[in-house]
Motif scaffolding. Structure first.
Motif, PDB file in Angstrom:
ATOM      1  N   LYS A  60      45.380  19.191   4.393  1.00 38.32           N
ATOM      2  CA  LYS A  60      45.078  20.596   4.670  1.00 38.32           C
ATOM      3  C   LYS A  60      43.967  20.708   5.713  1.00 38.32           C
ATOM      4  N   PHE A  64      44.291  22.389   9.359  1.00 35.48           N
ATOM      5  CA  PHE A  64      43.379  23.436   9.822  1.00 35.48           C
ATOM      6  C   PHE A  64      42.780  23.074  11.178  1.00 35.48           C
ATOM      7  N   TRP A 155      41.577  29.463   5.303  1.00 31.77           N
ATOM      8  CA  TRP A 155      41.720  28.009   5.368  1.00 31.77           C
ATOM      9  C   TRP A 155      40.612  27.301   4.597  1.00 31.77           C
ATOM     10  N   LYS A 158      41.781  27.311   1.129  1.00 29.32           N
ATOM     11  CA  LYS A 158      42.870  26.361   0.929  1.00 29.32           C
ATOM     12  C   LYS A 158      42.374  24.926   0.852  1.00 29.32           C
TER      13      LYS A 158
END
Length: 162
Positions: A60, A64, A155, A158
């Motif tokens: 992740k 990003f 983000w 996340k």
């Protein structure tokens, strides 16, 4: 334990000259490792949580960095270049409220804002989740987070909070 092992190994690597390591250097390494571990005990205990080692968080984070962050940085570079050439700037400090609660997520967002040209995180109120951001072109005196930093907050949630 991680800090202790890293300290001992680093010291031994620094004193190693290609041959054997004398016993007194090993004793010094263990003593320094203990001192450094004791001195670092006040660091956040969450720093070495196993959740930070989860591969999905790393994917992740990479998504990003090479997705929205790179795109936001590219757009911001062109915007700043345009404003420098034309002189059309309206700088100032704005206050933006976020819903982030995790200190690491707040730090990730603050760093993402600061690394993007035209914006600079001046201060963060961790209790209320308020960011004070110097912005090169204020369009609205009370902007939303989306106006200033786009999807960076989503983000940060996340990558860190989920």
């Amino acid at each position: 334990m991680v800090i202790f092992l890293a300290s001992v190994i680093m010291y031994l690597l620094l004193v190693w000259s290609g041959g054997s390591i004398p016993l007194n250097e090993v004793v010094i390494a263990i003593a320094l490792g203990g001192i450094i571990t004791y001195a670092c005990r006040s660091w956040s205990p969450g720093l070495y949580r196993m959740t930070a080692l989860r591969p999905d968080r790393w994917f992740k984070l990479l998504a990003f960095i090479f997705g929205p962050f790179l795109w936001g940085m590219t757009k911001a570079n062109f915007d700043v270049a345009y404003r420098v050439i034309t002189g059309k700037i309206n700088p100032g400090i704005v206050r933006v409220q976020t819903s982030l609660k995790n200190a690491y997520a707040m730090t990730m967002l603050a760093n993402s804002i600061t690394l993007t040209p035209g914006t600079l995180t001046v201060d963060v109120d961790q209790e209320s989740g308020t960011y004070y951001i110097h912005w090169i072109n204020i369009k609205n005196v009370e902007p939303s987070g989306k106006d200033v930093y786009g999807s960076f907050e989503d983000w940060a949630k996340k990558v860190v909070e989920e």
